[in-house]
Design an enzyme around this catalytic site. Structure first.
Site, PDB file in Angstrom:
ATOM      1  N   SER A   1      35.115 -24.433  28.846  1.00  0.00           N
ATOM      2  CA  SER A   1      33.268 -23.746  28.278  1.00  0.00           C
ATOM      3  C   SER A   1      34.306 -22.758  27.029  1.00  0.00           C
ATOM      4  O   SER A   1      34.955 -22.245  27.136  1.00  0.00           O
ATOM      5  CB  SER A   1      33.283 -22.481  30.104  1.00  0.00           C
ATOM      6  OG  SER A   1      32.126 -22.349  29.131  1.00  0.00           O
TER       7      SER A   1
ATOM      8  N   LYS B   1      32.283 -25.676  37.014  1.00  0.00           N
ATOM      9  CA  LYS B   1      32.124 -25.778  35.902  1.00  0.00           C
ATOM     10  C   LYS B   1      30.434 -26.098  36.059  1.00  0.00           C
ATOM     11  O   LYS B   1      29.421 -25.045  35.090  1.00  0.00           O
ATOM     12  CB  LYS B   1      32.620 -26.782  35.299  1.00  0.00           C
ATOM     13  CG  LYS B   1      31.792 -27.043  33.586  1.00  0.00           C
ATOM     14  CD  LYS B   1      32.452 -25.283  32.427  1.00  0.00           C
ATOM     15  CE  LYS B   1      31.342 -25.338  31.338  1.00  0.00           C
ATOM     16  NZ  LYS B   1      30.286 -26.820  31.170  1.00  0.00           N
TER      17      LYS B   1
ATOM     18  N   HIS C   1      29.457 -22.524  37.291  1.00  0.00           N
ATOM     19  CA  HIS C   1      29.220 -21.896  35.676  1.00  0.00           C
ATOM     20  C   HIS C   1      27.722 -22.001  35.064  1.00  0.00           C
ATOM     21  O   HIS C   1      27.308 -20.721  34.723  1.00  0.00           O
ATOM     22  CB  HIS C   1      30.908 -22.146  35.243  1.00  0.00           C
ATOM     23  CG  HIS C   1      30.455 -21.068  33.667  1.00  0.00           C
ATOM     24  ND1 HIS C   1      29.573 -22.531  32.795  1.00  0.00           N
ATOM     25  CD2 HIS C   1      31.176 -20.938  33.646  1.00  0.00           C
ATOM     26  CE1 HIS C   1      30.032 -21.467  31.765  1.00  0.00           C
ATOM     27  NE2 HIS C   1      31.047 -19.836  32.044  1.00  0.00           N
ATOM     28  N   ASN C   2      27.984 -23.181  34.846  1.00  0.00           N
ATOM     29  CA  ASN C   2      26.353 -23.579  33.924  1.00  0.00           C
ATOM     30  C   ASN C   2      24.850 -23.044  34.676  1.00  0.00           C
ATOM     31  O   ASN C   2      24.224 -22.907  34.288  1.00  0.00           O
ATOM     32  CB  ASN C   2      26.328 -24.736  33.632  1.00  0.00           C
ATOM     33  CG  ASN C   2      27.530 -25.023  32.405  1.00  0.00           C
ATOM     34  OD1 ASN C   2      28.401 -24.378  32.078  1.00  0.00           O
ATOM     35  ND2 ASN C   2      26.931 -26.605  32.164  1.00  0.00           N
TER      36      ASN C   2
ATOM     37  N   GLU D   1      25.007 -19.435  34.534  1.00  0.00           N
ATOM     38  CA  GLU D   1      24.605 -19.354  33.116  1.00  0.00           C
ATOM     39  C   GLU D   1      23.097 -19.554  32.126  1.00  0.00           C
ATOM     40  O   GLU D   1      22.826 -18.381  31.361  1.00  0.00           O
ATOM     41  CB  GLU D   1      25.518 -20.647  31.982  1.00  0.00           C
ATOM     42  CG  GLU D   1      25.437 -20.097  30.667  1.00  0.00           C
ATOM     43  CD  GLU D   1      26.203 -22.436  29.728  1.00  0.00           C
ATOM     44  OE1 GLU D   1      27.365 -21.667  29.920  1.00  0.00           O
ATOM     45  OE2 GLU D   1      25.060 -22.674  29.494  1.00  0.00           O
TER      46      GLU D   1
ATOM     47  N   HIS E   1       9.246 -28.756  68.204  1.00  0.00           N
ATOM     48  CA  HIS E   1      10.685 -28.297  67.312  1.00  0.00           C
ATOM     49  C   HIS E   1      11.444 -27.038  68.341  1.00  0.00           C
ATOM     50  O   HIS E   1      12.867 -26.630  68.227  1.00  0.00           O
ATOM     51  CB  HIS E   1      10.547 -27.999  66.364  1.00  0.00           C
ATOM     52  CG  HIS E   1       9.605 -28.790  65.447  1.00  0.00           C
ATOM     53  ND1 HIS E   1       9.875 -30.552  65.221  1.00  0.00           N
ATOM     54  CD2 HIS E   1       8.669 -28.960  64.803  1.00  0.00           C
ATOM     55  CE1 HIS E   1       9.073 -31.276  64.043  1.00  0.00           C
ATOM     56  NE2 HIS E   1       8.544 -30.071  64.415  1.00  0.00           N
TER      57      HIS E   1
END
Ligand code: 6PG
Length: 472
Positions: free
Chosen positions: A131, A185, A188-189, A192, A456
């Site tokens: 980065s 990464k 990270h993005n 970002e 359920h």
């Protein structure tokens, strides 16, 4: 330099590959680059200048033969099929013990597959997120390598030399097994995307909501960069807001189209979070807002059909007071976004057996990368104190910081709602906090409904077991 056994090899001499090679050479490691485009291979030698241990070649054979063994070869080519194509071309020439590092934004399942494929030939494959863009590559990126721990020792001196440094500590460390590096990464993005969306909403609330001028907006972001909001994204936003358009004389941002594009890493983060069943609502909203931005024609039509008449109403607080509240709101929402991303990393590490150390992740994000920020020092400390911390909100310092600021984010969100300004990232960051710190959520109703219409079953609060009720 032709007889030299080069320390490091680079495949793909686009701007990232070239800049990283120059950075490696600046740190006194010899480096050879391979690109089938002769002009690019020549350019890197010229850029490095005479006397530097840098060579460019178009010959795969020469490239492989010139590398010190075990070879360390980084690929900086577009993610996807180009990575497989390069691996295929190198593989017949590689030997056991050699290391191939993919420095692109590869999708982590692709990395898992490549690790296994190369393992059969006793070649180590690393997925390493890098980065910091072009400048980062040239002068110090944050690097996120994952793969084989022992093999990393061959790479460590080079990586630690070229990475960004914060207080002398390099922004690179071995992160974990398999695709750990690409996964970190990717998240990270995702973070970002979340922070970029929060900044965009902040700009909108201050401009359309509070009526700040271009100069006030620019001054606000610039001043915030000297506070607890200090971060690369706040810093560049201040610079962006200052930039004039030479053609029209107005601020450049006013003539930039509002259709946001993306390469997919934010979407992958959200998709994976859904798979792992970890909520990352602010990242989801950031992906969504880029998507809604693309429906320009429809939005123009809707703006005429459904006009927003609420923007004219003045806000009751003065600008400085409002900006101070906005600053607290931003800090709150930014930390909430980091908390979501870190929580995803924690679950992913357990699920995929990465063995991530979240204090190391926070450490290497403090410099070089796009989400570098002063607050990562506190985030790192939180994980250092308790490496198995389930969520940053449970850290007393960070949780306390958010409690102190919660009134202000509520005020900001209320103003935005009143004025019809979309702030989904702020709302989701706050809702994440509110839901996470709620002892009893109303999801008991959902369990009852599931049992009502689908038998359920449900669990009870007062005794163990699985229960079903005949509801009618
Ligand atoms: C970085 C960036 C980098 C790239 C993004 C852009 O860390 O240096 O994240 O990897 O600029 O992938 O992503 P979008 O095109 O999806 O916004």
């Amino acid at each position: 330099m032709n007889d030299l056994q080069y320390e490091f090899g680079m495949v793909g001499l686009g701007v990232m590959g070239r800049n990283l090679m120059l950075n490696i050479a600046d740190n006194d490691f010899s480096v050879i680059g391979l690109d089938l485009d002769g002009a690019k291979a020549a350019a890197v030698e010229i850029e490095a200048g005479p006397g530097k241990p840098v060579r460019g070649t178009t010959s795969t054979e020469e490239f492989i033969q010139s590398l010190r063994k075990p070879r360390a070869i980084m690929l900086l080519v577009p993610a996807g099929p180009p990575v497989d194509a390069v691996i295929k071309s190198l593989l017949p020439l590689l030997e056991p013990g050699d290391i191939v590092i993919d420095g692109g934004n590869s999708y982590f399942p692709d990395t898992e597959r490549r690790v296994l494929e190369l393992e059969e030939k006793e070649i180590h494959f690393f997925g390493m997120g890098i980065s910091g863009g072009e400048q980062g590559a040239r002068f110090g990126p944050s690097m996120m390598p994952g793969g084989n721990r022992e093999a990393y020792e061959r790479l460590r001196p080079v990586f630690e030399a070229v990475a960004a440094k914060v207080n002398g500590e390099p922004c690179v460390t071995f992160l974990g097994n398999g695709s750990a590096g690409n996964f970190v990464k990717m998240v990270h993005n995702g973070i970002e995307y979340g922070i970029m969306q929060l900044i965009a909403e902040t700009y909108d609330v201050l401009r359309r909501g509070a009526g700040l001028s271009d100069d006030e907006l620019q001054a606000t972001f610039q001043a915030w960069n000297d506070t607890e909001l200090q971060s690369y994204l706040i810093e560049i936003t201040g610079e962006i807001l200052q930039k004039q358009d030479e053609e029209t004389g107005q601020r450049l941002v006013h003539v930039i189209s509002d259709r946001a594009r993306s390469k997919g890493t934010g979407k992958w983060t959200s998709q994976n979070a859904m798979d792992l069943q970890v909520p990352v609502p602010t990242i989801d909203m950031a992906v969504l807002m880029r998507d809604i931005s693309k429906f320009k024609e429809e939005r123009v039509e809707a703006a005429n059909l459904l006009p927003n008449n609420r923007l004219q109403e003045a806000i009751s607080t003065d600008h400085q007071e409002f900006i101070a509240k906005m600053r607290n709101a931003f800090y709150f929402a930014m930390i909430s976004t980091y908390a979501q991303g870190m929580a995803q990393l924690k679950v992913a590490s357990e699920t995929y057996k990465y063995e991530l150390q979240l204090q190391d992740v926070a450490k290497i994000w403090r410099g070089g990368c796009i989400i570098r920020a002063a607050c990562l020092t506190d985030i790192r400390s939180a994980y250092e104190q308790n490496p198995s911390l389930p969520n940053l909100l449970l850290d007393s310092k960070i949780g306390g910081d958010l409690l102190d600021r919660q009134d202000d984010i509520r005020i900001i969100v209320k103003v935005a709602i009143d004025k019809g300004i979309a702030v989904p990232a702020f709302m989701s960051a706050l809702a994440y906090f509110d839901a996470y710190r709620t002892e009893t959520l109303p999801t008991n109703i959902i369990q009852a409904q599931r049992d009502y219409f689908g038998a359920h079953t449900y669990e009870r609060t007062d005794k163990e077991g699985i229960f079903h009720t005949i509801w009618n």
